[in-house]
Design an enzyme around this catalytic site. Sequence first.
Site, PDB file in Angstrom:
ATOM      1  N   SER A   1     -18.381   3.507  29.239  1.00 46.11           N
ATOM      2  CA  SER A   1     -18.421   2.118  29.697  1.00 46.11           C
ATOM      3  C   SER A   1     -18.090   2.094  31.175  1.00 46.11           C
ATOM      4  O   SER A   1     -17.399   2.977  31.692  1.00 46.11           O
ATOM      5  CB  SER A   1     -17.419   1.258  28.924  1.00 46.11           C
ATOM      6  OG  SER A   1     -16.091   1.655  29.219  1.00 46.11           O
ATOM      7  N   LYS A   2     -18.558   1.066  31.854  1.00 46.02           N
ATOM      8  CA  LYS A   2     -18.351   0.992  33.298  1.00 46.02           C
ATOM      9  C   LYS A   2     -16.900   0.729  33.665  1.00 46.02           C
ATOM     10  O   LYS A   2     -16.527   0.867  34.820  1.00 46.02           O
ATOM     11  CB  LYS A   2     -19.257  -0.073  33.914  1.00 46.02           C
ATOM     12  CG  LYS A   2     -19.045  -1.482  33.391  1.00 46.02           C
ATOM     13  CD  LYS A   2     -20.074  -2.418  33.997  1.00 46.02           C
ATOM     14  CE  LYS A   2     -19.945  -3.835  33.474  1.00 46.02           C
ATOM     15  NZ  LYS A   2     -20.997  -4.724  34.032  1.00 46.02           N
TER      16      LYS A   2
END
Length: 473
Positions: A250-251
């Site tokens: 995930s970012k």
Amino acid sequence: MSVVTRIAPSPTGDPHVGTAYIGLFNYTLARQGGGKFILRIEDTDRNRYVPDSEKRIFQMMQWLGLTPDESPLQGGPNGPYRQSERFGLYGEYARQLVADGHAYYAFETAEELTALREAAQAEGRVIAVPSRDLEPGAAQARVTAGEAAVIRLKVPREGETVVHDRLRDPIHFQNREIDDKVLLKADGFPTYHLANVVDDRLMGVTHVVRAEEWITSTPIHVLLYRAFGWPEPAFAHMPLLRNSDKSKISKRKNPTSVEWYQQQGFLPEAMLNFLATMGWTHPDGLEVFDLAEFGRAFRLEDVTLGGPVFSQEKLRWYNGKYLREVLTEEDVTRRLHDFLAGQKVTLPNDAYFRAVVRLMTPRMEVFSEFLEKTPYFWSEEYPVTEKAQVAIEGARDLLPDLAGRLKNLPDFGAADIRAAFAAFAQERGLKLGKVMPPVRAAVAGTMESPDLPDLLATLGRDRVVARIERAAQ
């Protein structure tokens, strides 16, 4: 049978490394099978639609060299390739399922569905939709009269649905645990399940290779294939990319936009090589290989399911290997110059620039490091680190003589400079470790730089002497 694969990203944001990852394996499988690789845009989720996202997906695939055979850009015999442009198809197929008894019109309001869902959760079962038991003729009359309705899949209440996955043992789903998914919304828009299956069928997709997060949706798709009387494609659900703590990438914990890696100066070849090792290992133990070699060695059955870690450090290692060992010096120079131009940095691609690139290539892993590590090559206003200042302060008595020695050298090549340092150290009874570091500090402002004689020869006599003299003051 010719292999046909696809990726079907949604244009809802930045082009994701997960799309590149799944795209690589689909592209390779199609090429191995002498078939086709299709890029389809699944843009029916208008609430999350981002206008420029589609264009950026195309740019990502072009940058990686994963050119599809059919797409909204190339066109093809199975178009259109945007789901929003195939709108009329899905209603026809949904209504066909209703007519055949495999789906039904459902009239429950949002409030009624909430109450039904809460009751089902309390009892530990899937939601039971009352409209399922309506007499078909009565339901059709309500629709004809203009009453709003969705179309839901009528999942069998008995038995099980088995998903056959090329990477896993058969996965058994009990039908009583599968709810009747909406296939067509009241506004006529299809849900993912219906559009995905219809498009894959009409585009001739033979192998559905996608991330494992779609496993729980696959029994719905299998039931749809059976309801339509269509043969199922071969399914293969790839392991999800993970952060170092094994959570889904995930970012929040790792940059996930391919554009970010482009902007940092990563090479597409290195990105592909790295992604190819996510869940797969070359049978000959090779770590560095190109797309063609991947195509020769890859077998879908050899993918492992251990949860590959998307390590930025490992990707940087790959990129450094490509800069130092795979690309030619000329190619590195050209690509770096193009990268800098894209960053609005103008440097002439002359002999001096090429010499600096030659010196710095062993000392960088991505192109964005180049300017960070080389300010002293381009300006007299370069920063001086604390360690460099200490080295200068401790050698102020040596610097004037060193400047004079370098100023009077007949030739200012690296070998001549090295010999001059050795002679100076011998004459003063010093080790080279006392002579060269303060010169490095004076001319570069840092204790981390390329080999000092090469550095000085590249900077040139006048610039070197002036900097040492200035530091000696």
